[in-house]
Design a protein around this motif. Structure first.
Motif, PDB file in Angstrom:
ATOM      1  N   MET A 140       0.854  -1.195   0.000  1.00 45.77           N
ATOM      2  CA  MET A 140       0.000   0.000   0.000  1.00 45.77           C
ATOM      3  C   MET A 140       0.884   1.237   0.000  1.00 45.77           C
ATOM      4  O   MET A 140       1.633   1.466   0.935  1.00 45.77           O
ATOM      5  CB  MET A 140      -0.890   0.016   1.254  1.00 45.77           C
ATOM      6  CG  MET A 140      -1.707  -1.261   1.434  1.00 45.77           C
ATOM      7  SD  MET A 140      -2.639  -1.290   2.998  1.00 45.77           S
ATOM      8  CE  MET A 140      -4.007  -0.192   2.599  1.00 45.77           C
ATOM      9  N   LYS A 141       0.803   2.029  -1.069  1.00 43.61           N
ATOM     10  CA  LYS A 141       1.621   3.237  -1.129  1.00 43.61           C
ATOM     11  C   LYS A 141       0.725   4.461  -0.948  1.00 43.61           C
ATOM     12  O   LYS A 141      -0.303   4.595  -1.619  1.00 43.61           O
ATOM     13  CB  LYS A 141       2.363   3.292  -2.469  1.00 43.61           C
ATOM     14  CG  LYS A 141       3.213   4.531  -2.629  1.00 43.61           C
ATOM     15  CD  LYS A 141       2.498   5.618  -3.391  1.00 43.61           C
ATOM     16  CE  LYS A 141       3.202   6.954  -3.336  1.00 43.61           C
ATOM     17  NZ  LYS A 141       2.540   7.978  -4.168  1.00 43.61           N
ATOM     18  N   PHE A 142       1.103   5.309  -0.002  1.00 41.24           N
ATOM     19  CA  PHE A 142       0.334   6.522   0.276  1.00 41.24           C
ATOM     20  C   PHE A 142       1.139   7.748  -0.144  1.00 41.24           C
ATOM     21  O   PHE A 142       2.281   7.935   0.291  1.00 41.24           O
ATOM     22  CB  PHE A 142      -0.007   6.604   1.764  1.00 41.24           C
ATOM     23  CG  PHE A 142      -0.976   5.532   2.194  1.00 41.24           C
ATOM     24  CD1 PHE A 142      -2.340   5.742   2.150  1.00 41.24           C
ATOM     25  CD2 PHE A 142      -0.507   4.289   2.604  1.00 41.24           C
ATOM     26  CE1 PHE A 142      -3.235   4.747   2.514  1.00 41.24           C
ATOM     27  CE2 PHE A 142      -1.388   3.281   2.980  1.00 41.24           C
ATOM     28  CZ  PHE A 142      -2.761   3.502   2.938  1.00 41.24           C
ATOM     29  N   ARG A 165      11.880  12.411  -8.878  1.00 42.50           N
ATOM     30  CA  ARG A 165      10.675  13.030  -8.323  1.00 42.50           C
ATOM     31  C   ARG A 165       9.441  12.164  -8.603  1.00 42.50           C
ATOM     32  O   ARG A 165       9.304  11.614  -9.689  1.00 42.50           O
ATOM     33  CB  ARG A 165      10.475  14.446  -8.898  1.00 42.50           C
ATOM     34  CG  ARG A 165      11.530  15.453  -8.478  1.00 42.50           C
ATOM     35  CD  ARG A 165      11.699  15.563  -6.967  1.00 42.50           C
ATOM     36  NE  ARG A 165      10.484  15.791  -6.225  1.00 42.50           N
ATOM     37  CZ  ARG A 165       9.987  16.984  -5.944  1.00 42.50           C
ATOM     38  NH1 ARG A 165      10.603  18.073  -6.348  1.00 42.50           N
ATOM     39  NH2 ARG A 165       8.889  17.102  -5.240  1.00 42.50           N
ATOM     40  N   GLY A 166       8.588  12.077  -7.627  1.00 40.61           N
ATOM     41  CA  GLY A 166       7.400  11.232  -7.765  1.00 40.61           C
ATOM     42  C   GLY A 166       7.710   9.752  -7.636  1.00 40.61           C
ATOM     43  O   GLY A 166       6.883   8.902  -7.927  1.00 40.61           O
ATOM     44  N   GLY A 167       8.915   9.440  -7.172  1.00 38.97           N
ATOM     45  CA  GLY A 167       9.390   8.060  -7.200  1.00 38.97           C
ATOM     46  C   GLY A 167       8.808   7.102  -6.167  1.00 38.97           C
ATOM     47  O   GLY A 167       9.130   5.912  -6.187  1.00 38.97           O
ATOM     48  N   SER A 168       7.933   7.593  -5.297  1.00 43.24           N
ATOM     49  CA  SER A 168       7.388   6.687  -4.277  1.00 43.24           C
ATOM     50  C   SER A 168       6.513   5.582  -4.869  1.00 43.24           C
ATOM     51  O   SER A 168       6.483   4.465  -4.357  1.00 43.24           O
ATOM     52  CB  SER A 168       6.573   7.457  -3.251  1.00 43.24           C
ATOM     53  OG  SER A 168       7.430   8.246  -2.476  1.00 43.24           O
ATOM     54  N   ASP A 169       5.812   5.905  -5.945  1.00 47.10           N
ATOM     55  CA  ASP A 169       5.015   4.872  -6.609  1.00 47.10           C
ATOM     56  C   ASP A 169       5.947   3.762  -7.086  1.00 47.10           C
ATOM     57  O   ASP A 169       5.621   2.576  -7.023  1.00 47.10           O
ATOM     58  CB  ASP A 169       4.310   5.431  -7.846  1.00 47.10           C
ATOM     59  CG  ASP A 169       3.309   6.504  -7.509  1.00 47.10           C
ATOM     60  OD1 ASP A 169       2.920   6.599  -6.334  1.00 47.10           O
ATOM     61  OD2 ASP A 169       2.921   7.246  -8.429  1.00 47.10           O
ATOM     62  N   PHE A 170       7.086   4.196  -7.593  1.00 45.50           N
ATOM     63  CA  PHE A 170       8.075   3.245  -8.102  1.00 45.50           C
ATOM     64  C   PHE A 170       8.538   2.325  -6.967  1.00 45.50           C
ATOM     65  O   PHE A 170       8.626   1.109  -7.136  1.00 45.50           O
ATOM     66  CB  PHE A 170       9.243   4.046  -8.677  1.00 45.50           C
ATOM     67  CG  PHE A 170      10.154   3.280  -9.598  1.00 45.50           C
ATOM     68  CD1 PHE A 170       9.805   2.024 -10.081  1.00 45.50           C
ATOM     69  CD2 PHE A 170      11.368   3.837  -9.995  1.00 45.50           C
ATOM     70  CE1 PHE A 170      10.662   1.336 -10.940  1.00 45.50           C
ATOM     71  CE2 PHE A 170      12.224   3.158 -10.846  1.00 45.50           C
ATOM     72  CZ  PHE A 170      11.874   1.909 -11.312  1.00 45.50           C
TER      73      PHE A 170
HETATM   74 MG    MG Z   1       3.128  10.929  -6.769  1.00 45.54          MG
END
Ligand code: MG
Ligand code: ASP
Length: 475
Positions: A6-8, A210-215
């Motif tokens: 689960m990624k928040f 940047r935005g790498g948390s989904d990754f």
């Molecule tokens: Mg994002």
């Protein structure tokens, strides 16, 4: 037991209320017998502020840099105090936060002394956001009865040393996950870690971009062969188009990996394009969900989307693009010319979005950026070059456009009042893309949406929401 990563995102952990909502969502998964592994972003806007503090320090503005850090310290402390009431846990948490911000301040003072910001130090500074957010979230979970354990993502997500956009080493990540996460999972504990941050094999902090948390979420999902990856954001899922541009936008209930990847590449911001890859490789479904509306079923991204009665799933837009025109009669009947052109983009590390060629000209589109004059100068060694900014790319995505007759005619008929600057249509593509002036983009999206989403297939789109919208009093 079914394993769910689960990624928040930042807005799902932006303040105590958001973190409490997130805890309730995770507790719900545990209660329904699932085993979660949790990945969180930095609190909303924190990464931007950290990078601003680094830039300020490197320009000699020591006071300004430390002021940003001190505001961030207060925000994290306040959040921690609001969430964790147990005295011992709260003291340990505040101590952790203070230690991190003390060491950040040292880095900032160092930057202000040496007046140089390297990609490596930029990653180090940016990493504090996820390092503290994940620790706070873990403590908040514990206080709410979840058997959470904080794990430093940098011990698991191992990358090469390309700072600011490091490439994950899949084999090592799999090994580390097996060694460090599996034992926790088999004890029924819930690992909580930061997204985006990683380290190279020598233990130096890197980031995935940047935005790498989904990754991070997808990498973990892949490494642990999760049953599902959930990406929790603040929208109901992937929409047929941007609802701010067109209020008729519908939620897409199910979409294929390929379609979602196309959309992500072309600017739909719901998820990071690379998210798709580790999940696709292992055939793991990705769910996009809304932490402010957890009852909504979101969008399910799967390998093979079911057939849809209408040709398109979604309209994505990417703005701030430039068109580059390369014209040379030399290209006539020769070979190797395109590779020379691409070599120049490669040399400047400039990704190309769209290409269209004729006998004597090549048109390419790129993000408008400061490298353009240098690229144009290099290209002008080969040919005549022109470039123009303020363009937008419209990308209509759908697997069912393959082999349909008259699709292009319908698309361009819907926007017959708009000047199309460039078109690209590959043989087996699942998107139709074209460039227009940026100022025409919103109008084009509304016209296309009206033309293609009039009678949406209820198996694919959430038509109930539209009914609700029509019934809702207009405000
Ligand atoms: Mg994002
Ligand atoms: N915090 C990081 C960023 O803002 C990573 C992420 O949120 O996905 O880019």
């Amino acid at each position: 037991m079914s394993l769910v990563v689960m990624k928040f995102g930042g807005t799902s952990v932006e303040d105590p209320a958001a973190i409490a909502r997130t805890a309730a969502i995770v507790a719900g998964r545990v209660a329904s017998g699932r085993q979660p592994v949790v990945v969180v972003s930095a609190m909303a806007k924190v990464t931007d502020q950290l990078l601003r503090s680094a830039a300020a320090a490197a320009q000699g503005d020591r006071t300004g840099a430390l002021a940003i850090s001190s505001r961030l310290r207060a925000r994290h402390r306040d959040t921690a105090c609001a969430l964790v009431k147990n005295a011992a846990d709260s003291a340990a948490l505040i101590d952790f936060i203070d230690q991190k911000f003390d060491s950040l301040d040292e880095v900032l003072r160092g930057l202000a002394a040496i007046l140089e910001l390297t990609p490596r130090i930029s990653d180090l500074v940016a990493s504090y956001g996820e390092r503290v957010s994940s620790r706070i979230v873990a403590a908040a979970f514990k206080e709410r009865g979840i058997d959470a354990v904080h794990v430093d993502a940098r011990d698991i997500i191992i990358t090469d040393s390309q700072f600011q956009k490091a490439i994950p080493l899949d084999g090592v990540i799999e090994k580390r996950s097996a060694e460090k996460l599996r034992p926790l999972i088999s004890q029924g504990k819930v690992p909580v870690m930061g997204g985006f941050i990683a380290s190279n094999e020598a233990g130096i902090t890197t980031t995935l971009g940047r935005g790498g948390s989904d990754f991070t979420g997808a990498l973990l999902g892949g490494a642990l062969t999760a049953d599902t990856i959930e990406i929790w954001t603040d929208v109901d899922g992937i929409m047929t188009c941007d609802p701010r541009v067109c209020p008729d936008a519908l939620r897409v209930k199910v979409i294929s990996f390929e379609e979602a990847a196309e959309m992500a590449y072309f600017g739909a911001k719901v998820l990071h394009p690379a998210t798709i890859l580790p999940a696709v490789k292992k055939n793991i479904p990705v769910l996009v969900l809304n932490s402010r509306n957890p009852g909504c079923e979101g969008t399910r991204i799967i390998s093979l989307a079911p057939h849809c009665k209408s040709p398109f799933k979604s309209i994505a837009v990417k703005k701030k693009l430039s068109i580059i025109d390369v014209v040379a009669s030399r290209m006539l009947m020769t070979h190797g010319y395109l590779s020379e052109i691409f070599a120049i983009f490669d040399k400047h590390k400039c990704p190309v979005d769209m290409v269209s060629t004729s006998e004597v000209s090549v048109s390419l589109t790129v993000d408008s950026n400061e490298k353009l004059p240098a690229i144009a100068a290099d290209l002008s060694q080969l040919a005549d070059v022109k470039y123009e900014g303020k363009k937008a790319l419209i990308c209509m995505v759908g697997e069912d456009i393959r082999g349909q007759n008259g699709m292009a005619a319908q698309v361009f008929a819907a926007i017959r009042h708009i000047n199309v600057r460039m078109i690209s249509q590959g043989a087996s593509e699942i998107n139709m893309s074209f460039m227009i002036e940026e100022e025409d983009a919103d109008e084009a999206v509304r016209s296309l949406h009206a033309a293609f989403f009039q009678n949406p297939d209820p198996a694919i789109f959430d038509v109930e929401a539209r009914k609700g919208q029509l019934l809702a009093p207009s405000s």
